[in-house]
Design a protein around this motif. Structure first.
Motif, PDB file in Angstrom:
ATOM      1  N   ASN A  78      -9.793 -49.082  15.879  1.00 34.79           N
ATOM      2  CA  ASN A  78      -9.899 -48.755  17.308  1.00 34.79           C
ATOM      3  C   ASN A  78     -10.347 -49.942  18.144  1.00 34.79           C
ATOM      4  O   ASN A  78      -9.796 -50.225  19.208  1.00 34.79           O
ATOM      5  CB  ASN A  78     -10.907 -47.616  17.512  1.00 34.79           C
ATOM      6  CG  ASN A  78     -10.336 -46.298  17.014  1.00 34.79           C
ATOM      7  OD1 ASN A  78      -9.139 -46.214  16.723  1.00 34.79           O
ATOM      8  ND2 ASN A  78     -11.177 -45.293  16.902  1.00 34.79           N
ATOM      9  N   LYS A  79     -11.365 -50.672  17.657  1.00 34.14           N
ATOM     10  CA  LYS A  79     -11.895 -51.778  18.476  1.00 34.14           C
ATOM     11  C   LYS A  79     -10.832 -52.866  18.687  1.00 34.14           C
ATOM     12  O   LYS A  79     -10.763 -53.472  19.755  1.00 34.14           O
ATOM     13  CB  LYS A  79     -13.174 -52.362  17.876  1.00 34.14           C
ATOM     14  CG  LYS A  79     -13.030 -52.920  16.492  1.00 34.14           C
ATOM     15  CD  LYS A  79     -14.327 -53.558  16.001  1.00 34.14           C
ATOM     16  CE  LYS A  79     -14.066 -54.144  14.627  1.00 34.14           C
ATOM     17  NZ  LYS A  79     -14.987 -54.942  14.013  1.00 34.14           N
ATOM     18  N   ILE A  81      -7.506 -52.382  18.707  1.00 35.62           N
ATOM     19  CA  ILE A  81      -6.460 -51.842  19.588  1.00 35.62           C
ATOM     20  C   ILE A  81      -6.964 -51.880  21.040  1.00 35.62           C
ATOM     21  O   ILE A  81      -6.228 -52.273  21.959  1.00 35.62           O
ATOM     22  CB  ILE A  81      -6.124 -50.375  19.223  1.00 35.62           C
ATOM     23  CG1 ILE A  81      -5.831 -50.234  17.736  1.00 35.62           C
ATOM     24  CG2 ILE A  81      -5.016 -49.813  20.113  1.00 35.62           C
ATOM     25  CD1 ILE A  81      -4.448 -50.405  17.283  1.00 35.62           C
ATOM     26  N   ASP A  82      -8.227 -51.508  21.234  1.00 37.57           N
ATOM     27  CA  ASP A  82      -8.769 -51.485  22.593  1.00 37.57           C
ATOM     28  C   ASP A  82      -8.807 -52.892  23.189  1.00 37.57           C
ATOM     29  O   ASP A  82      -8.503 -53.089  24.360  1.00 37.57           O
ATOM     30  CB  ASP A  82     -10.181 -50.878  22.604  1.00 37.57           C
ATOM     31  CG  ASP A  82     -10.143 -49.398  22.216  1.00 37.57           C
ATOM     32  OD1 ASP A  82      -9.038 -48.820  22.222  1.00 37.57           O
ATOM     33  OD2 ASP A  82     -11.212 -48.839  21.900  1.00 37.57           O
ATOM     34  N   THR A  98       0.260 -53.454  15.663  1.00 36.62           N
ATOM     35  CA  THR A  98      -0.849 -53.140  14.771  1.00 36.62           C
ATOM     36  C   THR A  98      -0.387 -53.171  13.320  1.00 36.62           C
ATOM     37  O   THR A  98       0.768 -52.890  13.022  1.00 36.62           O
ATOM     38  CB  THR A  98      -1.509 -51.790  15.156  1.00 36.62           C
ATOM     39  OG1 THR A  98      -2.640 -51.595  14.311  1.00 36.62           O
ATOM     40  CG2 THR A  98      -0.559 -50.615  15.017  1.00 36.62           C
ATOM     41  N   ASN A 124      -3.513 -43.328  13.091  1.00 33.16           N
ATOM     42  CA  ASN A 124      -4.504 -43.360  14.179  1.00 33.16           C
ATOM     43  C   ASN A 124      -4.301 -44.568  15.076  1.00 33.16           C
ATOM     44  O   ASN A 124      -4.400 -44.473  16.304  1.00 33.16           O
ATOM     45  CB  ASN A 124      -5.928 -43.425  13.603  1.00 33.16           C
ATOM     46  CG  ASN A 124      -6.361 -42.063  13.104  1.00 33.16           C
ATOM     47  OD1 ASN A 124      -5.750 -41.055  13.455  1.00 33.16           O
ATOM     48  ND2 ASN A 124      -7.382 -42.039  12.262  1.00 33.16           N
ATOM     49  N   ALA A 125      -4.047 -45.713  14.436  1.00 34.99           N
ATOM     50  CA  ALA A 125      -3.896 -46.957  15.213  1.00 34.99           C
ATOM     51  C   ALA A 125      -2.695 -46.861  16.153  1.00 34.99           C
ATOM     52  O   ALA A 125      -2.768 -47.240  17.328  1.00 34.99           O
ATOM     53  CB  ALA A 125      -3.736 -48.140  14.273  1.00 34.99           C
ATOM     54  N   LYS A 127      -1.291 -44.151  17.332  1.00 35.78           N
ATOM     55  CA  LYS A 127      -1.561 -43.164  18.408  1.00 35.78           C
ATOM     56  C   LYS A 127      -2.464 -43.793  19.473  1.00 35.78           C
ATOM     57  O   LYS A 127      -2.268 -43.609  20.663  1.00 35.78           O
ATOM     58  CB  LYS A 127      -2.242 -41.920  17.829  1.00 35.78           C
ATOM     59  CG  LYS A 127      -1.266 -41.035  17.086  1.00 35.78           C
ATOM     60  CD  LYS A 127      -1.926 -39.726  16.725  1.00 35.78           C
ATOM     61  CE  LYS A 127      -0.932 -38.805  16.031  1.00 35.78           C
ATOM     62  NZ  LYS A 127      -1.596 -37.813  15.195  1.00 35.78           N
ATOM     63  N   ARG A 128      -3.459 -44.531  19.020  1.00 36.12           N
ATOM     64  CA  ARG A 128      -4.381 -45.147  19.987  1.00 36.12           C
ATOM     65  C   ARG A 128      -3.635 -46.201  20.820  1.00 36.12           C
ATOM     66  O   ARG A 128      -3.817 -46.291  22.030  1.00 36.12           O
ATOM     67  CB  ARG A 128      -5.558 -45.791  19.263  1.00 36.12           C
ATOM     68  CG  ARG A 128      -6.665 -46.162  20.219  1.00 36.12           C
ATOM     69  CD  ARG A 128      -7.963 -46.269  19.489  1.00 36.12           C
ATOM     70  NE  ARG A 128      -9.067 -46.558  20.379  1.00 36.12           N
ATOM     71  CZ  ARG A 128     -10.047 -45.712  20.631  1.00 36.12           C
ATOM     72  NH1 ARG A 128     -10.048 -44.520  20.090  1.00 36.12           N
ATOM     73  NH2 ARG A 128     -11.032 -46.059  21.435  1.00 36.12           N
ATOM     74  N   ARG A 130      -0.580 -46.209  21.599  1.00 36.56           N
ATOM     75  CA  ARG A 130       0.305 -45.528  22.560  1.00 36.56           C
ATOM     76  C   ARG A 130      -0.435 -45.119  23.835  1.00 36.56           C
ATOM     77  O   ARG A 130       0.179 -44.848  24.858  1.00 36.56           O
ATOM     78  CB  ARG A 130       0.950 -44.291  21.908  1.00 36.56           C
ATOM     79  CG  ARG A 130       2.111 -44.609  20.965  1.00 36.56           C
ATOM     80  CD  ARG A 130       3.300 -45.216  21.670  1.00 36.56           C
ATOM     81  NE  ARG A 130       3.857 -44.405  22.718  1.00 36.56           N
ATOM     82  CZ  ARG A 130       5.092 -43.919  22.728  1.00 36.56           C
ATOM     83  NH1 ARG A 130       5.904 -44.166  21.717  1.00 36.56           N
ATOM     84  NH2 ARG A 130       5.540 -43.210  23.733  1.00 36.56           N
ATOM     85  N   GLN A 131      -1.755 -45.072  23.768  1.00 42.31           N
ATOM     86  CA  GLN A 131      -2.499 -44.752  24.998  1.00 42.31           C
ATOM     87  C   GLN A 131      -2.451 -45.922  25.983  1.00 42.31           C
ATOM     88  O   GLN A 131      -2.712 -45.766  27.162  1.00 42.31           O
ATOM     89  CB  GLN A 131      -3.961 -44.423  24.665  1.00 42.31           C
ATOM     90  CG  GLN A 131      -4.076 -43.123  23.902  1.00 42.31           C
ATOM     91  CD  GLN A 131      -5.495 -42.869  23.405  1.00 42.31           C
ATOM     92  OE1 GLN A 131      -6.436 -43.558  23.770  1.00 42.31           O
ATOM     93  NE2 GLN A 131      -5.640 -41.876  22.551  1.00 42.31           N
ATOM     94  N   TYR A 132      -2.127 -47.128  25.482  1.00 46.89           N
ATOM     95  CA  TYR A 132      -2.068 -48.308  26.348  1.00 46.89           C
ATOM     96  C   TYR A 132      -0.645 -48.684  26.748  1.00 46.89           C
ATOM     97  O   TYR A 132      -0.414 -49.236  27.799  1.00 46.89           O
ATOM     98  CB  TYR A 132      -2.706 -49.515  25.645  1.00 46.89           C
ATOM     99  CG  TYR A 132      -4.195 -49.377  25.457  1.00 46.89           C
ATOM    100  CD1 TYR A 132      -5.072 -49.692  26.487  1.00 46.89           C
ATOM    101  CD2 TYR A 132      -4.720 -48.917  24.254  1.00 46.89           C
ATOM    102  CE1 TYR A 132      -6.438 -49.563  26.317  1.00 46.89           C
ATOM    103  CE2 TYR A 132      -6.085 -48.789  24.073  1.00 46.89           C
ATOM    104  CZ  TYR A 132      -6.944 -49.104  25.111  1.00 46.89           C
ATOM    105  OH  TYR A 132      -8.304 -48.973  24.945  1.00 46.89           O
TER     106      TYR A 132
END
Ligand code: KIV
Ligand code: ZN
Length: 514
Positions: A78-79, A81-82, A98, A124-125, A127-128, A130-132
């Motif tokens: 997560n960190k 990807i963010d 990713t 998970n990576a 999906k996360r 895709r939020q960006y």
């Protein structure tokens, strides 16, 4: 209509992982701009979570580039990807790439994770990410040594999670072309939702097969190749962009796809990357080597004069070799200079930058009658040091070199407002000059590379010197060009010193925090 083959350039990310090939933020922007001019589809600008410097470089490239998609690499965390999402915010078009390792050896020894857990992280990576952005690439690292059944499972899952590109890396350059091609064909056939994503390949060159493996993959359905200018990259490097692009273009009878690249920009791009990284291009390198289109043997020369196609399968002009001609001289005006610089892809930030560059051009033209594009590129490598970052300036240099005597140098530099002079002896004139500078600036760094190349031919040619300094893991390349190689060396050393002191200097990604 043929398919489009997407060219994904990773010179700024995997290329920068070549030991010593570190680039400053400004240098990354210059290379990215050249790639954009060449119409590269995707530019991987770096690994934002690796360090603050990497983050800022990706951010700067994302803000500067308009026509190509800008991509940031992130582990399946997560960190990461963010950080990538944050760095890419300003991009016109962005992609998050990713990855997580999928080979038994990497999962057991490196990740110490069970295969099911690896799938979970990957999903998970994606999906996360895709939020960006809705442009998400997933790579199963070390796919070349992964089990095909497991690849099918993880790739199907990440497509369902929203991955739009599936990149199959031959991370350690272990695959053979027929086998790698078959793997791509099998994956496309076996994964039920494979039609929802583009298959890509990323091949390393440990056995000299990166280009062959990439092309074999394209013949088996891959529609994106990841590559680097001059084949730069980890260890033996990545597939070289110029070779894959020209192979596909030259053998259109074989390939069911075309690239959208402007191939006439290839040589300029290659020289820029070589100058900035300090990695010279070998003369016999395909496409961009100095001898790639030179015919030495009488039989070949005779054949080419009668009919070019007897020994040439490509035209030198098609990759940009025609640039080696006199373009400007002593009497050229500011406007002609600016126009040619713009044609070479150099945009001046303002009048002051243009004036400074023009002043240096005139100084060079006084010493050297014919000015070639290569001279202008070298000039820009010096000028591109941001004035604010140019804390140390060379004011004067005197060397005394006589047979039977120890060479001595006296150097005067300006640091801020203070002028200082230092002297030193050395094994040769260059050694003495660099030691005299070091006695004044005390960088406490190690010189890890010194190289000199002639920019054009003739004894009045400029020598281009690259100096690489390593200070506790911070690696910088300094460049200097001059018709006098001792002065070029002093300029290169001072340019490296300025980079070491600049806020832009950062840990080499190989020595970074990840
Ligand atoms: O070589 C490799 O596996 C990589 C991945 C991050 C794609 O560079
Ligand atoms: Zn790689």
């Amino acid at each position: 209509m043929k398919d489009k083959l997407i060219i994904f350039d990773t010179t700024l990310r995997d290329g920068e992982q070549s030991p010593g090939a570190s680039m400053t933020r400004d240098e990354k922007i210059r290379i990215a701009t050249a790639l954009e001019r060449m119409k590269v589809d995707v530019i991987e600008a770096g690994f934002p979570a690796a360090s603050q410097g990497d983050f800022e470089s990706v951010q700067a490239v994302a803000n500067a580039i308009k026509d190509s998609t800008v991509c940031g690499l992130a582990r399946a965390l997560n960190k990461d990807i963010d950080r990538a999402g944050e760095a890419l915010k300003g991009a016109e078009s962005s992609r998050i790439h990713t990855f997580i390792a999928t080979s038994p050896i990497h999962m057991q020894m490196k990740l110490q994770m069970q295969p099911e857990q690896v799938i979970e992280y990957a999903v998970n990576a994606v999906k996360r990410a895709r939020q960006y952005t809705d442009n998400v690439e997933f790579s199963p690292e070390d796919a070349g040594r992964s089990e095909e059944d497991f690849l099918c499972r993880i790739l199907e899952a990440v497509i369902d999670a929203g991955a739009t590109t599936l990149n199959i890396p031959d991370t350690v350059g272990y695959s053979m072309p027929h086998q790698f091609g078959a793997t791509i064909a099998n994956l496309i056939e076996r994964i039920p939702n494979s039609d929802k994503a583009i298959f890509s390949v990323h091949c390393h060159n440990d056995l000299g097969l990166a280009v062959a493996n990439s092309l074999s993959a394209v013949l088996n359905g891959a529609r994106q190749i990841e590559c680097t200018i001059n084949g730069l990259g980890e260890r033996a490097g990545n597939a070289s962009l110029e070779e894959v692009v020209m192979a596909v273009r030259t053998r259109q009878d074989m390939f069911p796809c075309v690239t959208g690249l402007d191939t006439t920009e290839i040589v300029t791009c290659s020289k820029l990357v070589s100058t900035i990284t300090g990695f010279p291009v070998q003369p016999n390198k395909a496409i961009v080597g100095a001898n790639a289109f030179a015919h030495e043997s009488g039989i070949h020369q005779d054949g080419v004069l009668k009919s070019r196609e007897t020994y040439e399968i490509m035209k030198a002009e098609d990759v940009g070799w025609s640039a080696n001609r006199m373009v400007l001289g002593k009497h050229s005006g500011r406007n002609a200079f600016k126009t040619r610089m713009n044609e070479l892809g150099v945009q001046f930030a303002g009048e002051a930058d243009l004036n400074d560059a023009f002043f240096r051009f005139k100084q060079l033209a006084d010493k050297k009658h014919d000015i070639f594009d290569e001279d202008l590129q070298a000039l820009m490598s010096e000028v591109s040091v941001d004035a604010d970052d140019e804390k140390v300036k060379l004011i004067a240099l005197q060397v005394c070199s006589e047979t039977g005597e120890t060479p001595r140098a006296e150097v005067t530099i300006r640091v801020g407002d203070e002028e200082m002079t230092g002297t030193s002896s050395g094994g040769g004139a260059v050694d003495a000059a660099l030691k005299a500078i070091e006695s004044l600036v005390n960088t406490e760094s190690t010189l890890v590379l010194y190289s000199v190349n002639n920019i054009t031919s003739g004894t009045d040619a400029q020598g281009e010197v690259t100096v690489r300094l390593d200070k506790a893991g911070r690696i910088v390349n300094g460049l200097g060009a001059d018709t006098d190689i001792v002065i070029a060396s002093a300029k290169a050393y001072i340019s490296a010193v300025n980079k070491l002191q600049s806020a832009d200097a950062r840990q080499h990604p190989q020595k970074g925090e990840v």
